[in-house]
Write a protein that holds these residues in place. Sequence first.
Motif, short mmCIF file in Angstrom:
data_model
loop_
_atom_site.label_atom_id
_atom_site.label_comp_id
_atom_site.label_asym_id
_atom_site.label_seq_id
_atom_site.Cartn_x
_atom_site.Cartn_y
_atom_site.Cartn_z
N THR A 67 0.84 -1.20 0.00
CA THR A 67 0.00 0.00 0.00
C THR A 67 0.87 1.24 0.00
O THR A 67 1.83 1.34 0.77
N THR A 106 0.30 5.37 0.25
CA THR A 106 -0.64 6.47 0.47
C THR A 106 -0.07 7.78 -0.09
O THR A 106 1.13 7.89 -0.39
N PHE A 118 -1.58 -1.29 -4.06
CA PHE A 118 -2.65 -0.29 -3.98
C PHE A 118 -1.99 1.08 -3.82
O PHE A 118 -1.24 1.31 -2.87
N ARG A 119 -2.28 1.99 -4.77
CA ARG A 119 -1.72 3.33 -4.72
C ARG A 119 -2.85 4.34 -4.60
O ARG A 119 -3.78 4.36 -5.41
N GLU A 120 -2.77 5.19 -3.58
CA GLU A 120 -3.83 6.17 -3.34
C GLU A 120 -3.74 7.32 -4.34
O GLU A 120 -2.67 7.87 -4.58
N THR A 121 -4.89 7.67 -4.92
CA THR A 121 -4.99 8.80 -5.86
C THR A 121 -6.18 9.67 -5.44
O THR A 121 -6.93 9.32 -4.53
N TRP A 145 -8.34 4.34 -5.12
CA TRP A 145 -7.15 3.51 -5.05
C TRP A 145 -6.91 2.83 -6.38
O TRP A 145 -7.80 2.19 -6.94
N LYS A 146 -5.72 3.01 -6.90
CA LYS A 146 -5.34 2.36 -8.16
C LYS A 146 -4.61 1.07 -7.80
O LYS A 146 -3.60 1.09 -7.09
N THR A 179 -9.09 0.72 -10.91
CA THR A 179 -9.24 1.77 -9.91
C THR A 179 -10.54 1.54 -9.16
O THR A 179 -11.56 1.19 -9.75
N ILE A 200 -9.30 1.81 1.95
CA ILE A 200 -8.34 0.78 1.59
C ILE A 200 -8.71 -0.59 2.13
O ILE A 200 -8.53 -1.60 1.44
#
Length: 232
Positions: free
Chosen positions: A143, A145, A178-181, A185-186, A216, A221
């Motif tokens: 993850t 953030t 998981f990448r926060e945008t 989350w992408k 996405t 999360i």
Amino acid sequence: LSLILLDCNTPERAGIEKDRAFKNSAVIDHHETERDFGDVKWIEPHAPATGLMIFEVIKSMGLEITKPIAVNLYTAMAIDTGMFRFASTNAELLRAAAELIEAGARPEFISSSLYEQWSEGRFRLLCMALHSIEVSDGRAIMTITKEMFKRAGARPEDTENFSNMPLKMKDVKLSVLFRETDEGWKASLRSKGELNVARISEGFGGGGHKNAAGFTIKADIETAKKLLLEKL
């Protein structure tokens, strides 16, 4: 205005506004997940790289492969096949790569430019991402953030290839980043063997390749992780 999309199958994937009008459009792609976009579509899911498809177009037209063309096509092939490591790598691709080297592409320069030019911020972000890893039942979830980006001094594009890292563990068959945008989350999914992450990603409105895909999701999360595990 005409549009030719390479290595993706919707304008949004190329950062083009969804409602922008084009007189005509064409898609040349090798992703397993298809979309309806394109007046002309040439999609070969079994092609190891879109760069190889463009190479075939240039050869069929009898055009000269100059050094800049060779460098760009070799780079495209190298990225799509993980520097010729992925299962999609075949003899046809390697023969094309050899011809591109003869035309002026330098493998050591391209490899160094792609993978040995990291900023300190990108390296710090990787350390944070690895520290977040959760491993269970052959699955690894990382993850990142927005706060981690800020602390590391890194950018979203710095996460390229991060999702492949957990697959270095022999017992991990699925890796998820998981990448926060700002949109949610992408998720970037990578797998080994027969697990088809493109089909999993389709269930969330995404797609990609059998062993590399993404989507996405708008959720917190923990909910995103729960929904993904249910889909698996």
